[in-house]
Design a protein around this motif. Structure first.
Motif, short mmCIF file in Angstrom:
data_model
loop_
_atom_site.label_atom_id
_atom_site.label_comp_id
_atom_site.label_asym_id
_atom_site.label_seq_id
_atom_site.Cartn_x
_atom_site.Cartn_y
_atom_site.Cartn_z
N PHE A 211 2.19 8.78 -11.57
CA PHE A 211 0.74 8.62 -12.15
C PHE A 211 -0.11 7.78 -11.07
O PHE A 211 -1.07 8.13 -10.59
CB PHE A 211 0.53 8.17 -13.59
N PRO A 212 0.47 6.26 -10.87
CA PRO A 212 -0.46 5.52 -9.86
C PRO A 212 -0.49 6.29 -8.44
O PRO A 212 -1.53 6.19 -7.66
CB PRO A 212 0.32 4.39 -9.82
N PHE A 213 0.79 6.83 -8.10
CA PHE A 213 0.61 7.41 -6.64
C PHE A 213 -0.33 8.56 -6.66
O PHE A 213 -1.08 8.55 -5.53
CB PHE A 213 2.25 7.79 -6.16
N VAL A 214 -0.30 9.30 -7.66
CA VAL A 214 -0.99 10.53 -7.58
C VAL A 214 -2.57 9.96 -7.52
O VAL A 214 -3.61 10.69 -7.11
CB VAL A 214 -0.80 11.60 -8.73
N GLY A 215 -2.78 8.95 -8.42
CA GLY A 215 -4.22 8.50 -8.71
C GLY A 215 -4.66 7.88 -7.31
O GLY A 215 -5.72 8.10 -6.82
N VAL A 250 0.30 -0.34 0.17
CA VAL A 250 1.01 0.85 -0.65
C VAL A 250 1.75 1.59 -0.01
O VAL A 250 2.71 2.46 -0.51
CB VAL A 250 -0.53 1.87 -1.01
N SER A 251 1.81 1.78 1.53
CA SER A 251 2.76 2.63 2.45
C SER A 251 4.27 1.56 2.13
O SER A 251 5.10 2.41 2.10
CB SER A 251 2.05 2.35 3.75
N LEU A 252 4.09 0.47 2.20
CA LEU A 252 5.15 -0.35 2.19
C LEU A 252 5.75 -0.27 0.79
O LEU A 252 7.20 0.10 0.66
CB LEU A 252 5.21 -1.69 2.30
N PHE A 253 5.32 -0.27 -0.10
CA PHE A 253 5.84 -0.38 -1.47
C PHE A 253 6.38 1.16 -1.83
O PHE A 253 7.57 1.32 -2.36
CB PHE A 253 4.83 -0.82 -2.72
N TYR A 254 5.48 2.24 -1.86
CA TYR A 254 5.73 3.32 -2.31
C TYR A 254 6.89 3.80 -1.24
O TYR A 254 7.51 4.78 -1.62
CB TYR A 254 4.62 4.32 -2.37
N GLY A 255 6.61 3.71 -0.03
CA GLY A 255 7.38 4.23 1.11
C GLY A 255 8.97 4.09 0.91
O GLY A 255 9.85 4.89 0.95
N THR A 256 9.38 2.67 0.65
CA THR A 256 10.84 2.57 0.33
C THR A 256 11.05 2.95 -1.05
O THR A 256 12.31 3.54 -0.99
CB THR A 256 10.80 1.01 0.52
N MET A 279 13.71 -4.32 1.50
CA MET A 279 12.26 -4.31 1.90
C MET A 279 11.26 -4.28 0.67
O MET A 279 10.38 -5.09 0.94
CB MET A 279 11.96 -2.88 2.68
N TYR A 280 11.52 -3.53 -0.36
CA TYR A 280 10.43 -3.48 -1.50
C TYR A 280 10.77 -4.69 -2.48
O TYR A 280 9.85 -5.08 -3.32
CB TYR A 280 10.46 -2.14 -2.00
N THR A 281 11.75 -5.38 -2.51
CA THR A 281 12.09 -6.68 -3.29
C THR A 281 11.73 -7.80 -3.00
O THR A 281 11.59 -8.64 -3.28
CB THR A 281 13.38 -6.52 -3.77
N ILE A 282 11.63 -7.91 -1.45
CA ILE A 282 11.71 -9.08 -0.84
C ILE A 282 10.78 -9.25 0.43
O ILE A 282 9.55 -9.84 0.25
CB ILE A 282 13.04 -9.66 -0.11
N VAL A 283 10.78 -8.24 1.04
CA VAL A 283 9.76 -8.06 2.35
C VAL A 283 8.27 -7.86 1.99
O VAL A 283 7.47 -8.61 2.36
CB VAL A 283 10.24 -7.29 3.58
N THR A 284 8.21 -6.75 1.12
CA THR A 284 6.70 -6.45 0.75
C THR A 284 6.14 -7.36 0.14
O THR A 284 4.99 -7.79 0.37
CB THR A 284 6.90 -5.04 0.01
#
Length: 316
Positions: A211-215, A250-256, A279-284
């Motif tokens: 839902f957030p991604f579609v939004g 958004v690209s970093l979070f949803y991409g991984t 990547m998404y737990t530490i780097v982002t």
């Protein structure tokens, strides 16, 4: 460590295999992750401090950013300290209760992050597509409602998955091929029927992402359509630049996340999954403060608000 049941050996402790078995690499990883954790905490705390102390930053987008920074600190604290303790002690175990607790908070804070990114996209839509009505539409009450709804939905999602895990049985295989108790990894270790669990993962579990991604996609489609109607190239660039930081995060979070949980071949690439998890737990969470502050003049220096330039003076 196990306890014997009537017909089944139940696991009371899980073993977090981590990222590397090489002692030298483990030392380097400890220093690296400790440094990244400190940078993440300091960077996000500075963002929160700047927003709370500067009255000029008391607007909807900064309100969402302060909440996002707080969630990033909580998100990394869910996984990294335990991993660092394991490096120091040399003991890779985590208790059954500890594993469920880690899974709960990981799902909770990760879901809130996703909802907040969706709320920030809606804020950008309102600022760019309806600048004259922005102040009336993005009221403090609405901002608080969006954050409260994010917490409520994330809490329901986290409780659903965690409670469903308590009904599973775990046999002698207690090795988690990751540095934290990821829900998908734990489900693979269960020796009882996981059909209901996977059904919930594929339905309820996807909602905080879907839902957030579609939004976000819909918001930016409308934003692009509105910006393309701006006659001047300079005006178009200014409008697009207000979204640059958000799009990067958004690209970093949803991409991984999509690469791990929505890739049908990911189950055959455990090492790549672990790297993506880093990547998404530490780097982002570590990069978020830098992305927003480096690309945002409001956080780098003073600015004077103007009612006629609201859409360009709001946070990216």
């Amino acid at each position: 460590m196990t306890t014997e049941g009537e017909n089944l050996t139940l696991v009371s402790e899980f073993i977090l295999l981590g990222i590397s078995e090489n002692p030298k690499q483990q030392q380097l990883l400890f220093i690296l992750f400790l440094s990244m954790y400190l940078v993440t905490g300091l960077g996000n705390l500075l963002i929160i401090l700047a927003i709370t102390t500067d009255t000029r930053l008391h607007n909807p987008m900064y309100f969402f950013l302060a909440n996002l920074a707080c969630m990033d600190i909580c998100f990394t604290t869910t996984t990294i300290p335990k991993m660092l303790v394991n490096h120091i002690t040399g003991h890779k175990g985590i208790s059954y209760a500890g594993c469920l607790t880690q899974t709960f908070f990981f799902v909770l804070f990760g879901s809130i992050d996703s909802f907040l990114l969706g709320a920030m996209a809606y804020d950008r839509y309102a600022a760019i597509c309806h600048p004259l009505h922005y102040a009336m539409s993005m009221t403090p009450q609405l901002c608080i409602l969006l954050v409260s709804a994010s917490w409520t939905a994330a809490l329901v999602n986290a409780l659903t998955h965690t409670l469903s895990l308590t009904h599973l049985s775990f046999c002698t295989n207690n090795q988690v091929p990751n540095f934290f108790c990821d829900l998908s990894d734990i489900l693979k270790l269960a020796c009882s029927d996981t059909f209901l669990n996977y059904a919930m993962v594929n339905t309820v579990g996807t909602l905080p992402i879907f839902f957030p991604f579609v939004g976000i996609l819909v918001s930016y489609m409308l934003i692009v359509a509105a910006v393309m109607r701006i006659p001047s190239t300079k005006g178009k660039w200014k409008a697009f630049s207000t979204c640059g930081s958000h799009l990067s995060v958004v690209s970093l979070f949803y991409g991984t996340i999509i690469g791990i949980y929505f890739n049908p071949t990911s189950s055959h690439m455990a090492q790549k999954d672990t790297v993506a998890a880093v990547m998404y737990t530490i780097v982002t969470p570590m990069l978020n403060p830098f992305i927003y502050s480096f690309r945002n003049n409001d956080l780098k220096g003073p600015w004077e608000p103007s009612s006629r330039s609201t859409k360009n003076s709001q946070l990216q």
